[in-house]
Design a protein around this motif. Structure first.
Motif, PDB file in Angstrom:
ATOM      1  N   ILE A 275       0.850  -1.192   0.000  1.00 56.24           N
ATOM      2  CA  ILE A 275       0.000   0.000   0.000  1.00 56.24           C
ATOM      3  C   ILE A 275       0.885   1.242   0.000  1.00 56.24           C
ATOM      4  O   ILE A 275       1.802   1.356   0.807  1.00 56.24           O
ATOM      5  CB  ILE A 275      -0.954  -0.011   1.207  1.00 56.24           C
ATOM      6  CG1 ILE A 275      -1.912  -1.189   1.056  1.00 56.24           C
ATOM      7  CG2 ILE A 275      -1.711   1.301   1.320  1.00 56.24           C
ATOM      8  CD1 ILE A 275      -2.899  -1.332   2.178  1.00 56.24           C
ATOM      9  N   GLY A 276       0.605   2.139  -0.937  1.00 54.59           N
ATOM     10  CA  GLY A 276       1.431   3.331  -1.062  1.00 54.59           C
ATOM     11  C   GLY A 276       2.631   3.122  -1.956  1.00 54.59           C
ATOM     12  O   GLY A 276       3.386   4.046  -2.227  1.00 54.59           O
ATOM     13  N   PRO A 345      -6.274   0.887   4.715  1.00 55.71           N
ATOM     14  CA  PRO A 345      -5.133   1.786   4.569  1.00 55.71           C
ATOM     15  C   PRO A 345      -4.779   2.583   5.812  1.00 55.71           C
ATOM     16  O   PRO A 345      -3.598   2.742   6.123  1.00 55.71           O
ATOM     17  CB  PRO A 345      -5.551   2.697   3.422  1.00 55.71           C
ATOM     18  CG  PRO A 345      -6.447   1.842   2.595  1.00 55.71           C
ATOM     19  CD  PRO A 345      -7.192   0.971   3.574  1.00 55.71           C
ATOM     20  N   THR A 349      -1.036   1.988   7.351  1.00 61.82           N
ATOM     21  CA  THR A 349       0.018   3.001   7.345  1.00 61.82           C
ATOM     22  C   THR A 349       0.794   2.999   8.666  1.00 61.82           C
ATOM     23  O   THR A 349       1.959   3.372   8.712  1.00 61.82           O
ATOM     24  CB  THR A 349      -0.576   4.386   7.011  1.00 61.82           C
ATOM     25  OG1 THR A 349       0.480   5.282   6.794  1.00 61.82           O
ATOM     26  CG2 THR A 349      -1.454   4.910   8.106  1.00 61.82           C
ATOM     27  N   HIS A 352       2.498  -1.110   8.709  1.00 64.44           N
ATOM     28  CA  HIS A 352       3.386  -1.431   7.601  1.00 64.44           C
ATOM     29  C   HIS A 352       4.839  -1.127   7.997  1.00 64.44           C
ATOM     30  O   HIS A 352       5.086  -0.161   8.695  1.00 64.44           O
ATOM     31  CB  HIS A 352       2.978  -0.574   6.408  1.00 64.44           C
ATOM     32  CG  HIS A 352       3.524  -1.058   5.104  1.00 64.44           C
ATOM     33  ND1 HIS A 352       3.913  -2.355   4.891  1.00 64.44           N
ATOM     34  CD2 HIS A 352       3.715  -0.424   3.929  1.00 64.44           C
ATOM     35  CE1 HIS A 352       4.331  -2.491   3.641  1.00 64.44           C
ATOM     36  NE2 HIS A 352       4.224  -1.333   3.029  1.00 64.44           N
ATOM     37  N   PHE A 353       5.751  -1.947   7.538  1.00 64.66           N
ATOM     38  CA  PHE A 353       7.191  -1.741   7.776  1.00 64.66           C
ATOM     39  C   PHE A 353       7.626  -1.999   9.214  1.00 64.66           C
ATOM     40  O   PHE A 353       8.717  -1.612   9.598  1.00 64.66           O
ATOM     41  CB  PHE A 353       7.634  -0.315   7.412  1.00 64.66           C
ATOM     42  CG  PHE A 353       7.444   0.060   5.969  1.00 64.66           C
ATOM     43  CD1 PHE A 353       7.925  -0.749   4.953  1.00 64.66           C
ATOM     44  CD2 PHE A 353       6.789   1.239   5.621  1.00 64.66           C
ATOM     45  CE1 PHE A 353       7.764  -0.388   3.624  1.00 64.66           C
ATOM     46  CE2 PHE A 353       6.626   1.598   4.294  1.00 64.66           C
ATOM     47  CZ  PHE A 353       7.108   0.786   3.295  1.00 64.66           C
ATOM     48  N   THR A 354       6.759  -2.590  10.043  1.00 71.76           N
ATOM     49  CA  THR A 354       7.151  -2.786  11.441  1.00 71.76           C
ATOM     50  C   THR A 354       7.135  -4.265  11.828  1.00 71.76           C
ATOM     51  O   THR A 354       6.697  -5.117  11.064  1.00 71.76           O
ATOM     52  CB  THR A 354       6.198  -2.073  12.412  1.00 71.76           C
ATOM     53  OG1 THR A 354       4.950  -2.750  12.373  1.00 71.76           O
ATOM     54  CG2 THR A 354       6.012  -0.618  12.051  1.00 71.76           C
ATOM     55  N   LEU A 424       7.137   5.766  13.938  1.00 72.65           N
ATOM     56  CA  LEU A 424       7.545   6.021  12.553  1.00 72.65           C
ATOM     57  C   LEU A 424       6.546   6.932  11.843  1.00 72.65           C
ATOM     58  O   LEU A 424       6.872   7.603  10.871  1.00 72.65           O
ATOM     59  CB  LEU A 424       7.652   4.700  11.777  1.00 72.65           C
ATOM     60  CG  LEU A 424       8.851   3.809  12.089  1.00 72.65           C
ATOM     61  CD1 LEU A 424       8.724   2.476  11.366  1.00 72.65           C
ATOM     62  CD2 LEU A 424      10.151   4.497  11.682  1.00 72.65           C
ATOM     63  N   TYR A 425       5.309   6.940  12.347  1.00 79.43           N
ATOM     64  CA  TYR A 425       4.258   7.708  11.688  1.00 79.43           C
ATOM     65  C   TYR A 425       4.308   9.181  12.060  1.00 79.43           C
ATOM     66  O   TYR A 425       4.086  10.052  11.233  1.00 79.43           O
ATOM     67  CB  TYR A 425       2.898   7.116  12.085  1.00 79.43           C
ATOM     68  CG  TYR A 425       1.725   7.778  11.412  1.00 79.43           C
ATOM     69  CD1 TYR A 425       1.398   7.458  10.092  1.00 79.43           C
ATOM     70  CD2 TYR A 425       0.945   8.715  12.090  1.00 79.43           C
ATOM     71  CE1 TYR A 425       0.327   8.064   9.471  1.00 79.43           C
ATOM     72  CE2 TYR A 425      -0.132   9.324  11.464  1.00 79.43           C
ATOM     73  CZ  TYR A 425      -0.437   8.995  10.147  1.00 79.43           C
ATOM     74  OH  TYR A 425      -1.486   9.592   9.523  1.00 79.43           O
TER      75      TYR A 425
ATOM     76  N   ARG B  74       5.950   6.713   0.204  1.00 82.21           N
ATOM     77  CA  ARG B  74       4.512   6.621  -0.038  1.00 82.21           C
ATOM     78  C   ARG B  74       3.920   8.019  -0.191  1.00 82.21           C
ATOM     79  O   ARG B  74       4.448   8.987   0.362  1.00 82.21           O
ATOM     80  CB  ARG B  74       3.849   5.881   1.126  1.00 82.21           C
ATOM     81  CG  ARG B  74       4.266   4.429   1.198  1.00 82.21           C
ATOM     82  CD  ARG B  74       3.767   3.757   2.465  1.00 82.21           C
ATOM     83  NE  ARG B  74       4.424   4.287   3.655  1.00 82.21           N
ATOM     84  CZ  ARG B  74       4.056   3.964   4.907  1.00 82.21           C
ATOM     85  NH1 ARG B  74       3.048   3.154   5.107  1.00 82.21           N
ATOM     86  NH2 ARG B  74       4.699   4.468   5.943  1.00 82.21           N
ATOM     87  N   LEU B  78      -1.452   8.783   1.842  1.00 74.98           N
ATOM     88  CA  LEU B  78      -1.507   7.494   2.517  1.00 74.98           C
ATOM     89  C   LEU B  78      -0.532   7.375   3.676  1.00 74.98           C
ATOM     90  O   LEU B  78      -0.491   6.345   4.335  1.00 74.98           O
ATOM     91  CB  LEU B  78      -1.202   6.378   1.516  1.00 74.98           C
ATOM     92  CG  LEU B  78      -2.314   6.005   0.542  1.00 74.98           C
ATOM     93  CD1 LEU B  78      -1.813   5.038  -0.501  1.00 74.98           C
ATOM     94  CD2 LEU B  78      -3.491   5.407   1.293  1.00 74.98           C
ATOM     95  N   THR B  80       2.797   9.566   6.266  1.00 73.14           N
ATOM     96  CA  THR B  80       3.483  10.804   6.623  1.00 73.14           C
ATOM     97  C   THR B  80       4.909  10.803   6.073  1.00 73.14           C
ATOM     98  O   THR B  80       5.753  11.564   6.538  1.00 73.14           O
ATOM     99  CB  THR B  80       3.549  10.956   8.156  1.00 73.14           C
ATOM    100  OG1 THR B  80       4.062   9.727   8.684  1.00 73.14           O
ATOM    101  CG2 THR B  80       2.196  11.225   8.748  1.00 73.14           C
ATOM    102  N   LYS B  84       7.952  13.344   6.976  1.00 73.11           N
ATOM    103  CA  LYS B  84       9.122  12.845   7.706  1.00 73.11           C
ATOM    104  C   LYS B  84      10.396  12.920   6.879  1.00 73.11           C
ATOM    105  O   LYS B  84      11.434  12.389   7.269  1.00 73.11           O
ATOM    106  CB  LYS B  84       8.878  11.400   8.155  1.00 73.11           C
ATOM    107  CG  LYS B  84       7.842  11.283   9.241  1.00 73.11           C
ATOM    108  CD  LYS B  84       8.089  10.102  10.149  1.00 73.11           C
ATOM    109  CE  LYS B  84       8.718  10.541  11.438  1.00 73.11           C
ATOM    110  NZ  LYS B  84       8.835   9.501  12.444  1.00 73.11           N
ATOM    111  N   THR B 106       9.926  -4.391   2.928  1.00 73.55           N
ATOM    112  CA  THR B 106       8.721  -4.399   3.742  1.00 73.55           C
ATOM    113  C   THR B 106       9.020  -4.042   5.189  1.00 73.55           C
ATOM    114  O   THR B 106       8.158  -4.122   6.039  1.00 73.55           O
ATOM    115  CB  THR B 106       8.064  -5.789   3.747  1.00 73.55           C
ATOM    116  OG1 THR B 106       9.077  -6.759   3.989  1.00 73.55           O
ATOM    117  CG2 THR B 106       7.406  -6.089   2.414  1.00 73.55           C
TER     118      THR B 106
END
Lengths: 490, 209
Positions: A275-276, A345, A349, A352-354, A424-425, B74, B78, B80, B84, B106
Motif C-alpha cells: 500500500i502506497g 489503509p 500506514t 506497515h514496515f514494522t 515512525l508515523y 509513499r 496514505l 506521513t 518525515k 517491507t
C-alpha cells in the motif's frame, strides 16, 4: 461450477472415509515410506529453522552477536530461517499430510512409493543447496524467493514428481463421496506449480523490469500461504476434527462457500503489502477490497468448525490431535481477521514496515499452519508405524511450549510493532524512538524463541522414539487423560 | 459423478483471474517503461547508473539490507513519509526501471534508503558506518559489515582509500589501516546513487517555496 451432481456427491452428513479396517491398513501401509520420510525431513528442518530464527531474533537486540563472518550476517540468517521453515518444514510436513489424506479419502493405495521417496530426497537436496546458497551470498533478496536460481529448478522437478501423484490419486479415486478436504488438496496441488513457475521465471531467471517485480513478488508470497499452505491446513482440520469426534462436519454448504470464496479472494490479497507503493492505484484498491472480503471464507470456515466442535469441547482435554488442530483453527480465524484489518489503509500506514507484520506472519505460519501439522502428525504417525506415542506428558509439554511460545512472540511483536509504527508515523518523533520502543519487545520475542525451540526438541525426541519404536508398548493411543478412548478409533 | 474437469476449470479460472490482474497486467504496463529525457542536461530521468553502482545492487542483495531497509516513499495521502522527509516526492514505477532487483522492502527497522544519497553525500561516512555502525550512531542496531573491509599493515604511506576518522575502540591498531574491498566500494557507490529528487511527469517535485 457447482453442478447438481457435484453438490449431492458430497453428502453433508458424510464422515470421511468409511473403509473396512483392513483396507485402511493397506492404504496406510502404502503411504508409510514417503509420508514418514517427509515427516522425518520436515522435523529435521524445523530444528534447523528454529535455530536460525533464534539467532536472527537475538541479533536484533545484540547486533554484535556472531557478526564477524559474512555467512552469519543478519541479512543472510533471516532469509535462511524463512526458507528453511517454509520449504524445509512447512512444505514437507504439508505434503506428507496431504498425500496421506489424499490416499485415505480417495480410498486407494499410493502406488510407486519409491518414486516419491526419490522425489523427497531430491526436494531436500534442493532446499539444502538453496539454503547454503543464501548463506554464501547468492540470494537475490526477493522475499520468499531467496533460494538461488540454481536450486529452484531442483525443487520444481521434485515437486512435479510429487504433485502428479496427488492428482493421479484423485483421478483414480474409488467412486463415492468427494470430501471437502479433497477439494482443498486438489486445488492446492494445481495452484502451486503455476504460482512457483510464474514467480521464478519473472523474478529470478528473467527478472521483469522495475516495480512490476514487487507485484509479482507479493502475488507469489501471499498465495504460497493462501493457496498452498492454507488449503492443506484447512483440509487437515476438516478431516481431523470430525474424525476425532466421530461426528460429521456441521454444514456442507458452508464448506462449499468457504472454498470458492477463498479461491476467488485470497489470490488477490498480495498487494496489500505494498500500500502506497509505486503501482497503479486500482491494483492496490483491488487488493484491499479482496483482503477485506476474505472475511467471508474465514467466517464460514470458523462457523463450520465451531459448530462441529460445539458440545464436544471436553474432547480437547484428552485428544492431542484435536488440541493442536483446534488451536490451529482458532489461530486461522484470528490471523485472517487481523489480515483483513491490516489491509485497511489507515491502519496499514501504522503497521506497515514494522515488527507487527512479523508477528502476523508467525501467527499464520506457526499458530495456524504448524500447529495444524503437529496435530495431523500426532494422528497419522501411529497409524503408519503401528506404535503409539510413548509419552502423553511429552506431548503435553510440546503443546504448552509451542502454544505459549507463539502467543508470547505474536503478542510481543504486535505491541512492539504498534509502538514502533506510531513512532515512525509521527513526524515529531525521531527515528531513534522507533527502535527504543521496539527493543524490549524484541527481547521478549527472543525469549519466546527458546520456548519454541524447546518444544521442537521435545517433538523431535518423540518422533525419533516412534521411528525406533522405543518406549513401553501401549494398548491404546496416547491421550492426555488416560481414561478416555479416542472416539473414532483408528 | 465425474465433474473433475469442471472443478479443475473452476479452480484454474479463479486463479487465472488474479494472475491476469497482478502478474500479466503489471508485466505489460509496468515492465516496459522508458526513462524520460531531461531537456536541460540531455541526460535521462532516472539517471543511468555507474558500473560500480550496478555491482553494488548485487552486494545489497547478497547481504540482505532489504530485511531492515525499504526503498519507497509513499504518497502524502496514505502516509506521513513526505512530512518525515523520507523523500521530496512519492516514488513511482518509473523510478525503479534501472534496478535489476527492485528493493522496495517491507521493513523499516532502519530508515528508508530511497533517498539516502541525498542525505549522506560523504563516502567516508558511509564506509565508517558500514564498517561499524556504532562508531557513528551509538544507538544503532545495524550489523557491522566489517567483513567487507580489510585490515592491513600500513606499507610506507597510508593507502589513499583507507577509512578516515575511525576513533576509539573502532580504530585500527597503530600501524594498521582499514581499506574497503571492491564490494564495499560498489555498495557505497550504489547508496550514493539513491536519489529520487528529479521530476517525472507522473510525479512532479513539489513547487519550491
Amino acid at each position: 461450477m457447482k453442478s447438481q451432481s457435484l453438490l449431492t456427491s458430497i453428502h453433508p452428513a458424510t464422515v470421511p472415509d468409511s473403509l473396512a479396517s483392513h483396507e485402511r491398513a493397506e492404504i496406510d501401509a502404502s503411504t508409510r515410506g514417503p509420508v514418514l520420510l517427509f515427516f522425518g525431513c520436515s522435523v529435521f528442518w524445523l530444528l534447523v529453522g528454529s535455530l536460525l530464527g533464534l539467532v536472527a531474533a537475538w541479533k536484533m537486540t545484540h547486533p554484535g552477536l556472531l557478526d564477524s563472518m559474512a555467512w552469519l550476517t543478519f541479512g543472510r540468517i533471516r532469509p535462511a530461517h524463512l526458507n528453511v521453515v517454509v520449504y524445509g518444514w512447512a512444505f514437507q510436513a504439508g505434503i506428507g499430510v496431504a498425500l496421506w489424506l489424499m490416499a485415505r479419502l480417495c480410498r486407494i493405495p499410493l502406488l510407486h512409493a519409491k518414486l516419491l521417496v526419490s522425489a523427497t530426497l531430491f526436494w531436500n537436496l534442493g532446499v539444502l543447496i538453496g539454503v547454503l546458497g543464501i548463506l554464501a551470498g547468492d540470494s537475490r533478496s526477493v522475499e520468499w524467493l531467496e533460494l538461488p536460481g540454481y536450486a529452484t529448478p531442483i525443487l520444481f522437478l521434485a515437486y512435479a514428481c510429487i504433485g502428479v501423484w496427488a492428482v493421479i490419486m484423485f483421478r483414480y479415486r474409488r467412486p463415492g463421496h468427494v470430501y471437502v478436504s479433497q477439494w482443498y488438496l486438489l486445488a492446492a496441488f494445481l495452484w502451486f506449480p503455476w504460482l512457483y513457475a510464474t514467480a521464478n521465471i519473472l523474478l529470478i531467471w528473467q527478472p521483469v523490469q522495475g516495480s512490476a517485480q514487487g507485484a509479482v513478488n507479493w502475488w507469489f508470497a501471499r498465495n504460497v500461504l493462501g493457496l498452498w499452505l492454507t488449503p492443506i491446513g484447512l483440509a487437515s482440520a476438516f478431516y481431523m476434527i470430525p474424525k476425532v469426534l466421530g461426528r460429521p462436519i456441521h454444514s456442507y454448504y458452508l464448506s462449499l462457500l468457504g472454498f470458492w470464496a477463498l479461491a476467488l479472494f485470497y489470490s488477490w490479497n498480495g498487494m496489500h503489502h505494498l500500500i502506497g507503493g509505486p503501482f497503479p492505484a486500482w491494483m492496490i484498491s483491488a487488493s484491499v477490497v479482496a483482503s477485506i472480503l476474505m472475511i467471508i471464507p474465514v467466517i464460514t470456515v470458523a462457523i463450520n468448525h465451531h459448530m462441529t466442535m460445539k458440545g464436544h469441547f471436553e474432547a480437547l482435554k484428552w485428544s492431542p490431535t484435536l488440541r493442536f488442530t483446534v488451536f490451529g483453527a482458532m489461530a486461522y480465524t484470528v490471523v485472517s481477521l487481523q489480515g483483513c484489518l491490516m489491509a485497511i489503509p489507515s491502519l496499514n500506514t501504522i503497521t506497515h514496515f514494522t515488527d507487527y507484520t512479523i508477528g502476523h506472519a508467525h501467527l499464520g505460519l506457526y499458530g495456524f499452519f504448524s500447529m495444524m501439522m503437529f496435530g495431523a502428525i500426532y494422528y497419522i504417525v501411529p497409524r503408519l508405524v503401528g506404535w503409539e506415542w510413548p509419552s502423553a506428558t511429552m506431548i503435553r509439554w510440546h503443546f504448552w511450549l509451542a502454544a505459549t511460545g507463539v502467543l508470547l512472540m505474536v503478542g510481543a511483536l504486535t505491541i512492539g510493532g504498534l509502538l514502533q509504527g506510531l513512532a515512525l508515523y509521527d513526524p515529531k518523533v525521531s527515528f531513534q524512538s522507533s527502535l527504543d520502543f521496539a527493543t524490549p519487545f524484541r527481547w521478549v520475542r527472543g525469549i519466546s524463541g527458546f520456548l519454541l525451540l524447546a518444544g521442537h526438541l521435545v517433538f523431535a525426541c518423540l518422533f525419533v522414539q516412534m521411528l525406533l519404536k522405543i518406549g513401553h508398548r501401549r494398548t491404546g493411543p496416547a491421550l492426555f487423560t488416560e481414561s478416555k478412548t479416542e472416539a473414532a478409533s483408528l | 459423478m465425474n465433474k473433475l474437469p469442471l472443478f479443475v476449470i473452476g479452480v484454474l479460472c479463479t486463479f487465472a483471474f488474479s494472475w491476469l490482474g497482478l502478474v500479466v497486467y503489471p508485466f505489460v504496463k509496468l515492465g516496459h517503461l522508458e526513462p524520460v529525457p531531461d531537456e536541460e542536461t540531455g541526460g535521462y530521468f532516472p539517471p543511468t547508473l555507474s558500473g560500480a553502482a550496478v555491482a553494488g545492487q548485487q552486494v545489497y542483495a547478497a547481504n540482505g539490507c532489504i530485511y531492515c531497509h525499504s526503498q519507497q516513499v509513499r504518497p502524502a495521502s496514505l502516509s506521513t513519509d513526505i512530512a518525515k522527509e523520507v523523500g521530496p516526492r512519492r516514488t513511482v514505477a518509473r523510478d525503479y526501471l534501472r534496478e535489476r532487483t527492485v528493493f522496495l522492502g517491507t521493513m523499516r527497522t532502519g530508515p528508508d534508503l530511497a533517498n539516502v544519497g541525498l542525505r549522506k553525500t560523504d563516502p567516508n561516512w558511509l564506509h565508517r558506518h558500514l564498517y561499524e555502525p556504532r562508531s557513528v550512531t551509538p544507538w544503532s542496531i545495524m550489523p557491522s559489515y566489517r567483513y567487507l573491509y580489510k585490515m592491513q599493515k600500513i606499507q610506507g604511506q597510508p593507502s589513499a582509500n583507507a577509512l578516515r576518522e575511525l576513533s576509539g575502540r573502532h580504530a585500527p591498531e597503530p600501524g594498521y589501516e582499514v581499506v574497503p574491498t571492491d564490494d564495499a566500494n560498489a555498495l557505497v557507490a550504489y547508496l550514493l546513487s539513491l536519489k529520487r529528487n528529479y521530476p517525472l511527469p507522473e510525479a512532479p517535485l513539489p513547487a519550491a517555496k
